[in-house]
Design a protein around this motif. Structure first.
Motif, PDB file in Angstrom:
ATOM      1  N   GLY A 104       0.820  -1.199   0.000  1.00  0.00           N
ATOM      2  CA  GLY A 104       0.000   0.000   0.000  1.00  0.00           C
ATOM      3  C   GLY A 104       0.853   1.247   0.000  1.00  0.00           C
ATOM      4  N   PHE A 105       0.270   2.323  -0.509  1.00  0.00           N
ATOM      5  CA  PHE A 105       0.940   3.615  -0.465  1.00  0.00           C
ATOM      6  C   PHE A 105      -0.103   4.707  -0.417  1.00  0.00           C
ATOM      7  CE2 PHE A 105       0.643   2.673  -5.031  1.00  0.00           C
ATOM      8  CZ  PHE A 105      -0.056   3.778  -5.478  1.00  0.00           C
ATOM      9  N   CYS A 106       0.336   5.893  -0.025  1.00  0.00           N
ATOM     10  CA  CYS A 106      -0.508   7.084  -0.102  1.00  0.00           C
ATOM     11  C   CYS A 106       0.398   8.278  -0.374  1.00  0.00           C
ATOM     12  CB  CYS A 106      -1.327   7.273   1.165  1.00  0.00           C
ATOM     13  SG  CYS A 106      -0.388   7.472   2.660  1.00  0.00           S
ATOM     14  N   PHE A 107      -0.125   9.243  -1.121  1.00  0.00           N
ATOM     15  CA  PHE A 107       0.615  10.448  -1.466  1.00  0.00           C
ATOM     16  C   PHE A 107      -0.176  11.673  -1.055  1.00  0.00           C
ATOM     17  CE2 PHE A 107       2.868   7.465  -4.064  1.00  0.00           C
ATOM     18  CZ  PHE A 107       4.168   7.923  -4.005  1.00  0.00           C
ATOM     19  N   TYR A 108       0.531  12.613  -0.480  1.00  0.00           N
ATOM     20  CA  TYR A 108      -0.052  13.871  -0.043  1.00  0.00           C
ATOM     21  C   TYR A 108       0.524  15.011  -0.864  1.00  0.00           C
ATOM     22  CZ  TYR A 108      -1.790  11.554   4.150  1.00  0.00           C
ATOM     23  OH  TYR A 108      -2.455  10.733   5.015  1.00  0.00           O
ATOM     24  N   LEU A 109      -0.338  15.924  -1.265  1.00  0.00           N
ATOM     25  CA  LEU A 109       0.083  17.184  -1.873  1.00  0.00           C
ATOM     26  C   LEU A 109      -0.184  18.239  -0.829  1.00  0.00           C
ATOM     27  CD1 LEU A 109       1.242  18.416  -4.442  1.00  0.00           C
ATOM     28  CD2 LEU A 109      -1.084  18.793  -5.221  1.00  0.00           C
ATOM     29  N   GLY A 110       0.863  18.653  -0.140  1.00  0.00           N
ATOM     30  CA  GLY A 110       0.693  19.492   1.041  1.00  0.00           C
ATOM     31  C   GLY A 110       0.132  18.623   2.147  1.00  0.00           C
ATOM     32  N   THR A 111      -1.031  19.003   2.665  1.00  0.00           N
ATOM     33  CA  THR A 111      -1.683  18.199   3.707  1.00  0.00           C
ATOM     34  C   THR A 111      -2.867  17.415   3.166  1.00  0.00           C
ATOM     35  OG1 THR A 111      -3.071  20.087   4.295  1.00  0.00           O
ATOM     36  CG2 THR A 111      -1.010  19.806   5.524  1.00  0.00           C
ATOM     37  N   SER A 112      -3.081  17.453   1.866  1.00  0.00           N
ATOM     38  CA  SER A 112      -4.235  16.795   1.261  1.00  0.00           C
ATOM     39  C   SER A 112      -3.839  15.468   0.628  1.00  0.00           C
ATOM     40  CB  SER A 112      -4.853  17.681   0.186  1.00  0.00           C
ATOM     41  OG  SER A 112      -5.240  18.910   0.726  1.00  0.00           O
ATOM     42  N   LEU A 113      -4.593  14.464   0.930  1.00  0.00           N
ATOM     43  CA  LEU A 113      -4.378  13.151   0.343  1.00  0.00           C
ATOM     44  C   LEU A 113      -4.862  13.167  -1.102  1.00  0.00           C
ATOM     45  CD1 LEU A 113      -3.529  10.217   0.972  1.00  0.00           C
ATOM     46  CD2 LEU A 113      -5.914   9.788   1.538  1.00  0.00           C
ATOM     47  N   VAL A 114      -3.975  12.832  -2.054  1.00  0.00           N
ATOM     48  CA  VAL A 114      -4.344  12.891  -3.466  1.00  0.00           C
ATOM     49  C   VAL A 114      -4.310  11.539  -4.166  1.00  0.00           C
ATOM     50  CG1 VAL A 114      -3.718  15.310  -3.787  1.00  0.00           C
ATOM     51  CG2 VAL A 114      -1.991  13.548  -4.127  1.00  0.00           C
ATOM     52  N   SER A 115      -3.609  10.559  -3.607  1.00  0.00           N
ATOM     53  CA  SER A 115      -3.537   9.254  -4.245  1.00  0.00           C
ATOM     54  C   SER A 115      -3.250   8.196  -3.187  1.00  0.00           C
ATOM     55  CB  SER A 115      -2.441   9.241  -5.304  1.00  0.00           C
ATOM     56  OG  SER A 115      -2.343   7.973  -5.905  1.00  0.00           O
ATOM     57  N   TRP A 116      -3.910   7.038  -3.330  1.00  0.00           N
ATOM     58  CA  TRP A 116      -3.671   5.940  -2.414  1.00  0.00           C
ATOM     59  C   TRP A 116      -4.005   4.627  -3.102  1.00  0.00           C
ATOM     60  CZ3 TRP A 116      -7.698   9.361  -1.985  1.00  0.00           C
ATOM     61  CH2 TRP A 116      -8.970   8.830  -2.134  1.00  0.00           C
ATOM     62  N   LYS A 117      -3.403   3.560  -2.593  1.00  0.00           N
ATOM     63  CA  LYS A 117      -3.680   2.248  -3.160  1.00  0.00           C
ATOM     64  C   LYS A 117      -3.277   1.183  -2.153  1.00  0.00           C
ATOM     65  CE  LYS A 117      -3.060  -0.404  -7.368  1.00  0.00           C
ATOM     66  NZ  LYS A 117      -2.488  -0.369  -8.700  1.00  0.00           N
ATOM     67  N   SER A 118      -4.069   0.151  -2.087  1.00  0.00           N
ATOM     68  CA  SER A 118      -3.761  -1.029  -1.304  1.00  0.00           C
ATOM     69  C   SER A 118      -4.072  -2.215  -2.197  1.00  0.00           C
ATOM     70  CB  SER A 118      -4.616  -1.071  -0.042  1.00  0.00           C
ATOM     71  OG  SER A 118      -4.392  -2.268   0.652  1.00  0.00           O
ATOM     72  N   LYS A 119      -3.077  -3.058  -2.443  1.00  0.00           N
ATOM     73  CA  LYS A 119      -3.267  -4.132  -3.410  1.00  0.00           C
ATOM     74  C   LYS A 119      -2.551  -5.397  -2.954  1.00  0.00           C
ATOM     75  CE  LYS A 119      -2.575  -5.225  -8.243  1.00  0.00           C
ATOM     76  NZ  LYS A 119      -2.048  -4.820  -9.518  1.00  0.00           N
ATOM     77  N   LYS A 120      -3.237  -6.510  -3.156  1.00  0.00           N
ATOM     78  CA  LYS A 120      -2.621  -7.797  -2.877  1.00  0.00           C
ATOM     79  C   LYS A 120      -1.635  -8.088  -4.004  1.00  0.00           C
ATOM     80  CE  LYS A 120      -5.187 -11.210  -1.330  1.00  0.00           C
ATOM     81  NZ  LYS A 120      -6.045 -12.402  -1.260  1.00  0.00           N
ATOM     82  N   GLN A 121      -0.432  -8.497  -3.658  1.00  0.00           N
ATOM     83  CA  GLN A 121       0.586  -8.762  -4.665  1.00  0.00           C
ATOM     84  C   GLN A 121       0.263 -10.035  -5.430  1.00  0.00           C
ATOM     85  OE1 GLN A 121       4.444  -8.597  -2.802  1.00  0.00           O
ATOM     86  NE2 GLN A 121       4.345  -6.392  -2.579  1.00  0.00           N
TER      87      GLN A 121
END
Length: 181
Positions: A104-121
């Protein structure tokens, strides 16, 4: 949902499979704006063909949570710096049926969450290092994609994107230009 709850096929089967699928489809749609239920929905959506009564009870708990917290969601403040940062983590072999890992990952632009993903490999990893390195590679691809999107919007990034993760072994492999087996 209790994060330590292990969902699998070895419990009593749930009788109304179609209703369970409809409910999970509705919850998947809600994860677009309700990141707080993503973990639970990801766990519940692994078994659409053979749900159990445990799956159903956990999905009812998710619905109760949504009823109690109707205004929780994503927030984009007006005054925020445009610094992109990312976080990556994994769970090594949490699925009791397939033993596959979850990245899983998540990306923030400043303090706002803009992208995320959780995936089974797709593959079964032999070590936690393998899992962490794959998650790091997945997050790096997402960071590059977001930087391209920002460049298309005429907002190029001036600094490199910090990517935070918790594996020293993956860090050593990622920074070693010679050893990439």
């Amino acid at each position: 949902m209790d994060y330590s709850t292990k969902l699998g096929k070895n419990y009593a089967p749930y009788s109304d499979v179609a209703a369970y699928r409809w409910l999970i489809g509705w919850l998947v749609y809600l994860t677009t704006t309700r990141l707080d239920i993503s973990f639970s929905v990801e766990k519940l959506s692994h078994y659409p063909d053979c749900p159990t009564t445990t799956h159903y009870h956990v999905s009812i708990c998710v619905l109760r949570y949504l009823k109690q917290a109707p205004v929780a969601g994503l927030f984009f403040p007006v005054s925020s710096d445009l610094v992109l940062s990312g976080y990556s983590d994994t769970d090594w072999a949490p699925c009791i049926d397939t033993r596959r890992s979850v990245s899983g990952f998540c990306f923030y632009l400043g303090t706002s969450l803009v992208s995320w993903k959780s995936k089974k490999q797709h593959t079964i990893a032999r070590s936690s290092l393998e899992v962490e390195y794959r998650a790091l590679a997945l997050a790096t691809c997402e960071a590059q994609w977001i930087s391209y999107i920002l460049a298309d919007l005429h907002m190029p990034l001036l600094n490199s994107i910090p990517l935070y993760y918790d594996s020293q072994s993956a860090r050593y492999i990622a920074t070693n230009p010679i050893f990439h087996e």
